[in-house]
Every structure is written in C-alpha cells, then in structure tokens.
Design an enzyme around this catalytic site. Sequence first.
Site, PDB file in Angstrom:
ATOM      1  N   HIS A  36       0.675  -1.351  -0.016  1.00  0.00           N
ATOM      2  CA  HIS A  36       0.104   0.002  -0.048  1.00  0.00           C
ATOM      3  C   HIS A  36       0.641   1.153  -0.092  1.00  0.00           C
ATOM      4  CE1 HIS A  36      -3.599   2.417   1.182  1.00  0.00           C
ATOM      5  NE2 HIS A  36      -2.534   3.190   1.589  1.00  0.00           N
ATOM      6  N   GLU A  37       1.893   1.341   1.005  1.00  0.00           N
ATOM      7  CA  GLU A  37       2.826   2.516   0.982  1.00  0.00           C
ATOM      8  C   GLU A  37       3.689   2.722  -0.125  1.00  0.00           C
ATOM      9  OE1 GLU A  37       2.027   4.938   3.038  1.00  0.00           O
ATOM     10  OE2 GLU A  37       0.524   3.572   4.246  1.00  0.00           O
ATOM     11  N   HIS A  52       1.749   4.268  -3.165  1.00  0.00           N
ATOM     12  CA  HIS A  52       1.981   5.745  -2.932  1.00  0.00           C
ATOM     13  C   HIS A  52       3.422   6.280  -3.264  1.00  0.00           C
ATOM     14  CE1 HIS A  52      -2.007   6.107  -0.921  1.00  0.00           C
ATOM     15  NE2 HIS A  52      -1.468   5.597   0.227  1.00  0.00           N
TER      16      HIS A  52
END
Length: 204
Positions: A28-29, A32
């Site tokens: 997820h990170e 980004h």
Amino acid sequence: MGLLSLLTSNPTAFVIIALALVLSLAVHEFAHAFVADRLGDPTPRRYGRVTLNPLKHLDPFGTLLLLLAGFGFAKPVPINPNNLGRWGTLWVAAAGPISNILIALLAAGLLAVLPPTDLGFQVLLYVLSINIVLAVFNLIPIPLLDGSRILGALVPSLGRSLAQFEAMPFSFLIVMAFIFLAQEPIGVLIGNVRSFVLGLVGFR
C-alpha cells in the site's frame, strides 16, 4: 480486538494474518511512493520509501496499536503536492487503496483454482479479506486517510481546509480519537462491504 488475542487461541492464524497485514501495508505505502516518484516528485525516493521493504514503511506505534487495539497505521509516505499538482496528488492518494484492490482481485482469482482444504486457500482467504478491509478503511474520507486526499483533490476548497486541519499540532491525535470512538460504525461499514465483496466471489 487486537491480533494478540490470537496468539493463544490460534497461533497459526496469528502468524498468517500478521504477515499478510505487514506485506499488504508495505505494498500500500510502496504504491503511494512509486506513483509519486513516477509523476515527478522526488520526495518519497529521498526518504527511501520507493521500496517493498516492510521495515521502511511500518510505524512502531501504529504496529503496536494494530496488535493491541485491532486498528493501526503505517508511516505516511511524504510527498510534495507542489511537484504533483491537483490530479497527480489524487492519483498518489488513490494508488494505495487501488493496490489493495488489485491484491484482493489476485487472491480471489487464485482462490477459484485451489481446493478449499489447501493451506494456501486459507492464507489467500485471509489476504483477500485483509486487503478488502484496508481498501475500504483508507477510502473513508477522514482527514489523514487516502479518502480525504482524494476528496480534497476533487474539491480544492475542501482540500485546502483539510490541509489546514492536518497541519494543526494535534490533528493526528484528534483523528485517532475519532476513529477509536467511531470504531463501531466504521467496523459495521467495513464488515458490510467485506461480506458483500466476499459474497460476490463466492465466499462468506
């Protein structure tokens, strides 16, 4: 209820869920950071966040909360909106939940070809469920979550107000307190979406 309760009741499930959570949060990170990097913002790379290494993304306090309280967080990826513009900022915010949705879709596809008695089936079922929860939770338009960043990019005036709130000294504590107090309705929302999606792919 936190994950620690599983240590005595179901240690195998604890290990599987913990690993699935750590890896899903890392992806997820990374999503980004990767999208911001590709769109021309060098900030995530400067902080060493364009990586799948979970140690670069996990927050000690957020991980402890996850174990004890059942909800937590990873380190937010630092970005510079001035390097991204309005729509770049939107895509960076959306990249995290989209990565969880893609993982959930991949897990659902693999589940379709595995026998239900296989250990891999159970692992993938956890992965599917966890990534549905992560995607839905992060899309809630609460300040500091991806949903608020997406909403702020779509409605610039609201985005400026959200940015001002997030810049306040105690904004993080306010948001954490709100999530804690609202965990029941948030849990109901996430649970309903999770049940609906699992039902669509043939699981409950």
